[in-house]
Motif scaffolding. Structure first.
Motif, PDB file in Angstrom:
ATOM      1  N   VAL A  41       1.014  -1.246   0.128  1.00  0.00           N
ATOM      2  CA  VAL A  41       0.178   0.100   0.129  1.00  0.00           C
ATOM      3  C   VAL A  41       0.875   1.145   0.040  1.00  0.00           C
ATOM      4  N   LEU A  42       2.048   1.139   0.816  1.00  0.00           N
ATOM      5  CA  LEU A  42       2.800   2.457   0.902  1.00  0.00           C
ATOM      6  C   LEU A  42       3.421   2.886  -0.294  1.00  0.00           C
ATOM      7  N   LEU A  43       4.019   1.483  -1.336  1.00  0.00           N
ATOM      8  CA  LEU A  43       4.592   1.721  -2.568  1.00  0.00           C
ATOM      9  C   LEU A  43       3.587   2.220  -3.477  1.00  0.00           C
ATOM     10  N   SER A  44       2.227   1.706  -3.374  1.00  0.00           N
ATOM     11  CA  SER A  44       1.384   2.016  -4.101  1.00  0.00           C
ATOM     12  C   SER A  44       1.006   3.553  -4.133  1.00  0.00           C
ATOM     13  N   ASN A  45       0.879   4.260  -2.890  1.00  0.00           N
ATOM     14  CA  ASN A  45       0.589   5.522  -2.655  1.00  0.00           C
ATOM     15  C   ASN A  45       1.830   6.334  -3.366  1.00  0.00           C
ATOM     16  N   MET A  46       3.072   5.660  -3.118  1.00  0.00           N
ATOM     17  CA  MET A  46       4.166   6.395  -3.584  1.00  0.00           C
ATOM     18  C   MET A  46       4.171   6.618  -5.160  1.00  0.00           C
ATOM     19  N   TYR A  47       3.834   5.666  -5.829  1.00  0.00           N
ATOM     20  CA  TYR A  47       3.479   5.596  -7.259  1.00  0.00           C
ATOM     21  C   TYR A  47       2.470   6.470  -7.766  1.00  0.00           C
ATOM     22  N   ALA A  48       1.291   6.633  -6.746  1.00  0.00           N
ATOM     23  CA  ALA A  48       0.239   7.499  -7.004  1.00  0.00           C
ATOM     24  C   ALA A  48       0.760   8.891  -6.905  1.00  0.00           C
ATOM     25  N   SER A  49       1.502   9.180  -6.080  1.00  0.00           N
ATOM     26  CA  SER A  49       2.122  10.754  -5.819  1.00  0.00           C
ATOM     27  C   SER A  49       2.817  11.049  -7.006  1.00  0.00           C
ATOM     28  N   ALA A  50       3.469  10.072  -7.527  1.00  0.00           N
ATOM     29  CA  ALA A  50       4.258  10.510  -8.811  1.00  0.00           C
ATOM     30  C   ALA A  50       3.498  10.195 -10.160  1.00  0.00           C
ATOM     31  N   ASN A  51       2.225  10.008  -9.844  1.00  0.00           N
ATOM     32  CA  ASN A  51       1.445   9.851 -11.496  1.00  0.00           C
ATOM     33  C   ASN A  51       1.739   8.780 -12.144  1.00  0.00           C
ATOM     34  N   GLN A  52       2.456   7.644 -11.376  1.00  0.00           N
ATOM     35  CA  GLN A  52       2.482   6.773 -12.206  1.00  0.00           C
ATOM     36  C   GLN A  52       1.585   5.410 -11.877  1.00  0.00           C
ATOM     37  N   TRP A  53       0.416   5.730 -12.640  1.00  0.00           N
ATOM     38  CA  TRP A  53      -0.773   4.944 -12.371  1.00  0.00           C
ATOM     39  C   TRP A  53      -0.826   3.406 -12.727  1.00  0.00           C
ATOM     40  N   ASP A  54       0.136   3.259 -13.937  1.00  0.00           N
ATOM     41  CA  ASP A  54       0.300   1.951 -14.382  1.00  0.00           C
ATOM     42  C   ASP A  54       1.014   1.000 -13.245  1.00  0.00           C
ATOM     43  N   ASP A  55       1.966   1.816 -12.546  1.00  0.00           N
ATOM     44  CA  ASP A  55       2.499   0.869 -11.592  1.00  0.00           C
ATOM     45  C   ASP A  55       1.695   0.739 -10.332  1.00  0.00           C
ATOM     46  N   VAL A  56       0.717   1.459  -9.910  1.00  0.00           N
ATOM     47  CA  VAL A  56      -0.289   1.379  -9.153  1.00  0.00           C
ATOM     48  C   VAL A  56      -1.081   0.359  -9.272  1.00  0.00           C
ATOM     49  N   SER A  57      -1.557   0.145 -10.594  1.00  0.00           N
ATOM     50  CA  SER A  57      -2.295  -0.914 -11.067  1.00  0.00           C
ATOM     51  C   SER A  57      -1.459  -2.101 -10.890  1.00  0.00           C
ATOM     52  N   ASN A  58      -0.074  -2.184 -11.414  1.00  0.00           N
ATOM     53  CA  ASN A  58       0.442  -3.544 -11.213  1.00  0.00           C
ATOM     54  C   ASN A  58       0.594  -4.038  -9.835  1.00  0.00           C
ATOM     55  N   ILE A  59       0.838  -2.856  -8.817  1.00  0.00           N
ATOM     56  CA  ILE A  59       1.029  -3.363  -7.258  1.00  0.00           C
ATOM     57  C   ILE A  59      -0.345  -3.991  -6.986  1.00  0.00           C
ATOM     58  N   ARG A  60      -1.296  -3.372  -7.354  1.00  0.00           N
ATOM     59  CA  ARG A  60      -2.773  -3.970  -6.847  1.00  0.00           C
ATOM     60  C   ARG A  60      -3.194  -5.081  -7.388  1.00  0.00           C
TER      61      ARG A  60
END
Length: 544
Positions: free
Chosen positions: A456-475
């Motif tokens: 979740v922490l890494l997902s939030n980090m990607y979200a803050s950097a607008n890297q939404w593809d990485d957010v999706s991959n984490i999930r």
């Protein structure tokens, strides 16, 4: 002219009887010294009946110097009795000198004296204090050989020894075979099962006790507390009060610990008031428990006041308040208290350093934190553990020194755990270092520490950097690896009862509504309690 032998013997006996009668009336060590001087001159000091009374008086005194006096007299005796041996062994066992007590027991055997049931009760106590089950087994064999195993307090001593040393099968066998079970043997076995983590059996035994007392209640309460079952501990404490039993010191400490972890402030205040009503002294253990309870329940100033009222403060009391100050963002005061602790000659332990380093981290005091970290090894001879390195990593990370934090993690002499890596990952999120965050996550995965919070922490980090593809991959990765996010929960205390609510459920919504309702009631109370400046009263005072 020489006196007849019978006349001399009669005179000696009369002198001995007078000495014993005087010794029985003594109240102070000065009187004992005067009589001992007279007995030395008269030649009756070495009579075992007389010397035994002097040794008993000195050995059972609260002063360690009096115990030394008793030992010196004991060593000078040409003739000893089993009573004298038992007296001196008992004295060392009760003065927290178990090694000396067992050494004297060995000397007793080598001198040709056979121990009796009283001897074994003191020797088993010394074995208990040392948790020396090996020596206890040899003592048990001697008990059986000499035929003292049927005596109740000897059986209780054995049950207590085996239970404390986690030989629960042996303890249970003795308990089941005992025909003299009392509340002491029941409580000893309950303590044993609690120490082994089997609270189900411990509670079954507790419910079956024919007659409970404050000690048995406290044993079960502390069993729950030691296993982190704080809600059950507090419920049992309240049940004890309803049943008409007043808590002893051990029960109060267990209940205060439960209040601290549950945030049950009203219950903790009631216990504190109970202590004051009964004029209980704030010793190291009780005082520290009260300080810790108030600190964890958010009343840090009350915790400071109780701390100052303590007459005897040790490392645990200082550490508890330093931790509380650090957790309330009062890092400067925490560091000042740490320095005061050193001035008063109280040496910090490993936990103290964790607390003060945490305070430095939250205040951004990099140089101060590093200095304290180095002093830990150089001045106190304490080797830093993984928790201390985690505090320094957090300190450097909060200050934006990510490179230094990363290098420290790599150069650590111990394997980094979830706390160290979590501190680094938090720093990565705070300062937007996504690449270092990825590396840190790989370390988590390698060590199988990749719990939901890390993802979740890494997902939030990607979200803050607008890297939404990485957010999706984490999930998606969490779904594939079946990593479930831990459901959040909230606690609220109402009328001394702590209620838990799970986030996302209707109960959580009801909790929020209840909080708003209670806030409204508090506002009404304030308006009622502040009639004018002369009758100003706080809400807490109105409640009490």
């Amino acid at each position: 002219m020489l006196q007849p032998v019978a006349a001399v013997a009669t005179k000696y006996q009369n002198s001995t009887h007078r000495a014993i009668s005087l010794l029985d009336k003594c109240l102070h060590i000065e009187q004992i010294n005067q009589i001992q001087s007279h007995l030395t001159v008269s030649g009756t000091l070495f009579d075992p009946r007389v010397s035994g009374r002097i040794i008993f008086f000195c050995a059972t005194s609260d002063s360690i110097s009096h115990l030394s006096h008793a030992l010196n007299l004991f060593l000078s005796l040409p003739h000893r009795t089993t009573f004298i041996w038992n007296t001196i062994i008992r004295a060392f066992a009760e003065k927290n000198k178990p090694f000396d007590a067992l050494s004297l027991y060995k000397q007793m055997l080598h001198s040709g004296f056979l121990p009796n049931n009283y001897t074994f009760s003191f020797v088993l106590r010394a074995c208990n204090d040392l948790s020396d089950v090996g020596f206890g087994l040899r003592v048990h064999a001697q008990i059986v050989k000499l035929g003292w195993e049927s005596f109740g307090f000897v059986q209780n001593g054995l049950i207590h020894l085996y239970a404390k040393c986690k030989r629960i099968i042996c303890a249970r066998k003795l308990f089941d075979e005992s025909s003299n079970r009392d509340v002491i043997s029941w409580t000893a076995l309950i303590n044993g099962y609690a120490k082994c983590g089997d609270l189900v059996v411990a509670r079954e035994l507790f419910d079956k006790i024919p007659e409970k007392n404050a000690i048995s209640w406290s044993a079960m309460i502390n069993g729950y507390t030691q296993m982190g079952m704080f809600r059950e501990a507090l419920e049992l404490f309240n049940h004890m009060l309803v049943s008409g039993f007043w808590p002893n010191r051990a029960g109060i400490v267990g209940a205060l610990t439960a209040c601290a972890f549950l945030g049950a402030l009203d219950q903790g205040r009631w216990i504190h008031a109970y202590m004051d009503r009964n004029n209980m002294v704030y010793d190291r253990i009780l005082g520290t428990a009260v300080v810790d309870m108030y600190a964890k329940c958010g009343c840090i100033e009350t915790a400071c006041r109780v701390f100052e009222e303590m007459k005897d403060r040790d490392v645990f009391a200082f550490t508890s308040l330093i931790s509380g100050l650090a957790n309330h963002d009062k890092g400067v005061r925490a560091i000042e208290l740490f320095k005061r602790m050193q001035k008063e000659g109280v040496e910090p332990n490993e936990v103290t350093f964790i607390c003060v380093l945490s305070a430095c981290s939250r205040m951004g005091l990099v140089e101060e934190g590093i200095r304290i970290f180095n002093d830990m090894r150089e001045h106190y001879g304490l080797e830093p553990g993984v928790e201390h390195y985690g505090c320094i990593v957090d300190l450097l990370g909060r200050a934006g020194m990510l490179v230094e934090a990363k290098n420290l993690v790599r150069e650590m002499p111990v394997e980094p755990d979830s706390y160290v890596l979590g501190a680094l990952l938090n720093a990565c999120q705070a300062h937007g270092d996504v690449e270092l965050g990825k590396e840190t996550l790989e370390c988590f995965i390698e060590q199988r520490l990749d719990h939901s919070g890390v993802h979740v922490l890494l997902s939030n980090m990607y979200a803050s950097a607008n890297q939404w593809d990485d957010v999706s991959n984490i999930r998606k990765g969490m779904e594939v690896n079946r990593v479930k996010k831990v459901t959040g929960c909230s606690l609220i205390e109402v009328d001394g009862v702590v209620c838990e609510f799970t986030a996302g459920e209707r109960s959580h919504v009801l909790m929020v509504e209840m909080v708003h309702l209670l806030l409204g009631i508090n506002k009404q109370l304030k308006s009622l309690c502040f009639d004018d400046e002369n009758t100003c009263m706080s809400v807490d005072q109105a409640y009490w």
